[in-house]
Design an enzyme around this catalytic site. Structure first.
Site, PDB file in Angstrom:
ATOM      1  N   ASP A  30      -7.793   8.218  -0.137  1.00  0.00           N
ATOM      2  CA  ASP A  30      -8.370   7.121   0.657  1.00  0.00           C
ATOM      3  C   ASP A  30      -8.212   7.368   2.158  1.00  0.00           C
ATOM      4  O   ASP A  30      -8.771   6.624   2.972  1.00  0.00           O
ATOM      5  CB  ASP A  30      -7.745   5.772   0.274  1.00  0.00           C
ATOM      6  CG  ASP A  30      -8.514   5.097  -0.863  1.00  0.00           C
ATOM      7  OD1 ASP A  30      -9.593   5.595  -1.231  1.00  0.00           O
ATOM      8  OD2 ASP A  30      -8.043   4.077  -1.382  1.00  0.00           O
ATOM      9  N   SER A  74     -10.143  -0.718   0.503  1.00  0.00           N
ATOM     10  CA  SER A  74     -11.200  -1.738   0.430  1.00  0.00           C
ATOM     11  C   SER A  74     -10.737  -2.966  -0.338  1.00  0.00           C
ATOM     12  O   SER A  74     -11.517  -3.918  -0.516  1.00  0.00           O
ATOM     13  CB  SER A  74     -12.445  -1.168  -0.269  1.00  0.00           C
ATOM     14  OG  SER A  74     -12.976  -0.110   0.471  1.00  0.00           O
ATOM     15  N   THR A  78      -3.810  -0.817  -7.766  1.00  0.00           N
ATOM     16  CA  THR A  78      -4.582   0.409  -7.984  1.00  0.00           C
ATOM     17  C   THR A  78      -3.706   1.650  -8.042  1.00  0.00           C
ATOM     18  O   THR A  78      -2.649   1.697  -7.405  1.00  0.00           O
ATOM     19  CB  THR A  78      -5.633   0.578  -6.859  1.00  0.00           C
ATOM     20  OG1 THR A  78      -6.481   1.678  -7.175  1.00  0.00           O
ATOM     21  CG2 THR A  78      -4.999   0.810  -5.504  1.00  0.00           C
ATOM     22  N   ASN A 101      -5.763   4.197  -7.493  1.00  0.00           N
ATOM     23  CA  ASN A 101      -6.992   4.757  -6.943  1.00  0.00           C
ATOM     24  C   ASN A 101      -7.921   5.157  -8.084  1.00  0.00           C
ATOM     25  O   ASN A 101      -8.155   4.353  -8.963  1.00  0.00           O
ATOM     26  CB  ASN A 101      -6.733   5.887  -5.956  1.00  0.00           C
ATOM     27  CG  ASN A 101      -7.961   6.146  -5.081  1.00  0.00           C
ATOM     28  OD1 ASN A 101      -8.828   5.293  -4.959  1.00  0.00           O
ATOM     29  ND2 ASN A 101      -8.049   7.310  -4.473  1.00  0.00           N
ATOM     30  N   ARG A 127       0.857  -1.191   0.000  1.00  0.00           N
ATOM     31  CA  ARG A 127       0.000   0.000   0.000  1.00  0.00           C
ATOM     32  C   ARG A 127       0.889   1.236   0.000  1.00  0.00           C
ATOM     33  O   ARG A 127       1.918   1.273   0.698  1.00  0.00           O
ATOM     34  CB  ARG A 127      -0.864  -0.028   1.258  1.00  0.00           C
ATOM     35  CG  ARG A 127      -1.918   1.064   1.356  1.00  0.00           C
ATOM     36  CD  ARG A 127      -3.014   0.889   0.372  1.00  0.00           C
ATOM     37  NE  ARG A 127      -4.177   1.726   0.693  1.00  0.00           N
ATOM     38  CZ  ARG A 127      -5.108   2.045  -0.205  1.00  0.00           C
ATOM     39  NH1 ARG A 127      -5.023   1.629  -1.462  1.00  0.00           N
ATOM     40  NH2 ARG A 127      -6.146   2.781   0.142  1.00  0.00           N
ATOM     41  N   THR A 139      -9.236   0.616 -10.195  1.00  0.00           N
ATOM     42  CA  THR A 139      -8.481  -0.477  -9.584  1.00  0.00           C
ATOM     43  C   THR A 139      -8.620  -1.719 -10.463  1.00  0.00           C
ATOM     44  O   THR A 139      -9.398  -1.732 -11.415  1.00  0.00           O
ATOM     45  CB  THR A 139      -8.986  -0.739  -8.142  1.00  0.00           C
ATOM     46  OG1 THR A 139      -8.934   0.486  -7.420  1.00  0.00           O
ATOM     47  CG2 THR A 139      -8.217  -1.784  -7.395  1.00  0.00           C
TER      48      THR A 139
END
Ligand code: GLY
Length: 603
Positions: free
Chosen positions: A450, A480, A426, A428, A120, A408
């Site tokens: 996010d 998510s 992703t 985003n 991430r 994504t």
């Protein structure tokens, strides 16, 4: 292709070749090449009892799926295949994902390990809670577009970790297909054409984006036109030859700092140097006779899929799905509301905030359903109080509905040896920050959106959050993304699924699992069937009215009428998410891509 060989395979191949073959992989390649495995399969009473040649891939783009299959058929494993496919997707489907973004990856290795690799993006070291506030008010335009919107890109670091942990082919081989696609150019897909047009005003602001996505006369590249990305090809070549350090410790990081500084950004080469993917502890939940494995924070997907499964388990889901659809969707909607209320309140990067362990307590799931009524929709759901929780601030203003475009991408691969990969990547929202770093072809993500950029300010998906998901230096925004695996009682993988589409990912993945595990659907049916989505705020039950029309799964007007009578505020929606999945049944793999997009799957 699914080929099953029972008995001792050595007996059916050329004995001269036998000496040269020291591995099962070598045997499989030789046997497949000799045609042994594709013709009549001899059965023997000794040796390997069951040897299954079972590999597959599913992605949203045929070139990416082909790349994965090519890797699988030329000696690579599922991990190699996933890396190669993800790199290709970054070239041919770059509005959704790419090396300027991040990913979450769940791997089940042939050695029966589960690896949850957190790639991430992170906030830079000088990020802070007020960075998107202007004149006392949060400005979502700043977290959605432009230089402040990007977190440190993390996909390459995650791929490096995947490769080191379980890859087989040389790192540089995994870049060949993506580099070729970028250098030669690819025909722009419908969604590439649509999203360039939709984001043209923002993309044009950044000269390197303008140069790639527009013709010299200033008109945008349209569907069917050639999209050539020479700078990206050269970046991929550098990564192939020089490795991830070129990106995180060397020229790329420095170019990024220099450019972002010149346009008001804050990411530095030091932020790149500090970036580390993290190996997380996956979330394991018993659901009926299965073990469901999900991705932990900074994803919210694993926790909430587990929580919803626990709330659903007491009910006859499979029966209701086929013959009492109103009861099925009513129940689904009620568990979604409860899970998303908890998400808004409790979830954030667990390295920075305590995410209560009690969210995963089966008793908590039952307590959350104590006020469930089969006769009416609940109207006053709030977050629960799991063990280990303490109050946090959440502005409870009603957010505007989020946009319903899809972003994504989720891809999945499996190989003959039992390695399975579920990987969600992703940048985003479409084209991320819209900022391309000059000379690199790399479009940076807008993952900072996010975060909960201030209490009560909804993000692009209409999601609100609490202090748990506030911006902080080095913190990872809540996601998510829900790469998910299901194991059977002998710990063998039988199903993997995930999706694209912001918060809809969580509910779409859940519904694919339910269709296969409870409904007995094939994975293709499960992925294709219409879905519903509720995310607590705003209070609306989205349903797909144009999907599955005329099939047994259609959400018919009669079903909708009954849901309305129960008190659900229904709203018709376009495609709610894009899911890819692989299912194994009796040693046969089936891979499925979502017919809502133009992907492909092979097994
Ligand atoms: N950027 C979408 C997600 O991570 O949920």
């Amino acid at each position: 292709m699914v080929l099953v060989l029972e008995g001792n395979p050595w007996d059916v191949v050329d004995l001269r070749a036998k000496k040269a073959m020291t591995t099962r992989r070598a045997f499989l390649q030789t046997a497949a090449a000799s045609g042994v495995l594709s013709t009549g399969i001899p059965r023997f009473a000794h040796g390997w009892d069951k040897l299954t040649i079972n590999h597959g891939a599913a992605t949203v783009h045929p070139l990416a799926t082909r790349s994965a299959m090519r890797i699988l058929q030329s000696g690579g494993n599922a991990i190699d295949a996933a890396i190669s496919a993800a790199l290709v997707l970054g070239v041919v489907d770059g509005h959704n994902s790419g090396i300027g973004g991040g990913c979450l990856v769940l791997i089940r290795t042939a050695k029966d390990q589960i690896l949850a690799i957190d790639g991430r993006e992170t906030a830079g070291q000088s990020a802070h809670e007020q960075m998107f506030v202007r004149d006392g008010k949060a400005d979502p335009k700043l977290s959605q577009n432009g230089p402040l919107a990007a977190g440190v890109p993390s996909q390459i670091a995650a791929m490096k970790q995947m490769h080191t942990a379980a890859g087989r082919l040389p790192w540089k081989d995994l870049f060949a297909d993506a580099k070729k696609a970028a250098f030669d150019g690819v025909l722009a897909s419908k969604s590439i054409g649509r999203t360039i047009a939709a984001e043209a005003d923002e993309l044009r602001k950044y000269p390197a984006s303008k140069e790639i996505y527009f013709h010299p006369d200033g008109s945008p590249i349209r569907e069917g036109e050639l999209l050539v990305q020479k700078d990206l090809a050269s970046t991929l070549g550098n990564l192939a030859e020089q490795g991830a350090d070129w990106f995180y410790q060397g020229p790329f990081a420095q170019s990024c700092e220099n450019y972002l500084k010149s346009i008001g950004g804050i990411l530095t080469a030091e932020d790149f140097r500090l970036y580390q993917p993290k190996l997380r502890t996956p979330i394991r939940t018993k659901y009926r006779s299965y073990e469901v494995i999900g991705f932990p924070p900074p994803s919210s997907g694993g926790i909430h899929i587990a929580q919803m499964l626990m709330m659903l388990e007491p009910y006859p889901i499979g029966v209701w799905m086929r013959s009492r659809e109103d009861a099925y969707y009513h129940l689904l909607c009620e568990v979604m509301k409860r899970a998303f209320a908890d998400r808004a309140h409790w979830l954030g990067d667990s390295d920075f905030v305590d995410v209560p362990a009690g969210l995963l307590d089966p008793q908590y799931a039952q307590d959350r359903m104590a006020d469930f009524s089969s006769a009416r929709a609940s109207s006053n759901i709030d977050h629960g109080w799991p063990n280990g929780s303490s109050e946090r601030e959440l502005n409870s203003s009603e957010p505007a509905p989020g946009e319903d475009r899809k972003h994504t991408t989720h891809l999945t691969t499996a190989d003959d040896e039992g390695n399975w990969v579920a990987m969600t990547c992703t940048v985003n929202t479409s084209w991320g920050s819209k900022v391309t770093v000059p000379g690199t072809g790399v479009m940076l993500n807008n993952q900072m959106d996010d975060f909960s950029i201030s209490p009560g300010t909804p993000n692009a998906f209409g999601l609100i959050g609490s202090q748990s998901n506030a911006v902080a230096p080095g913190k990872r925004p809540l996601s998510s993304m829900s790469p998910t695996m299901v194991l059977d009682q002998s710990r063998q993988p039988i199903l993997t699924a995930g999706a694209a589409g912001g918060p809809r990912i969580i509910n779409a993945t859940l519904q694919v699992l339910l269709r296969v595990l409870d409904g007995g659907c094939s994975v293709a049916e499960a992925v294709a069937a219409p879905r519903v989505h509720h995310q607590w705020r705003p209070d609306q039950l989205l349903f797909e009215d144009q999907i599955g029309v005329g099939t047994p799964w259609e959400i018919t007007p009669a079903i909708r009428d009954r849901l309305t009578a129960l008190g659900h505020p229904l709203k018709a929606s376009g495609a709610l998410a894009i899911s890819q999945a692989i299912h194994r049944q009796s040693n046969r793999l089936e891979a499925a891509h979502d017919p809502r997009a133009h992907g492909s799957s092979e097994a």
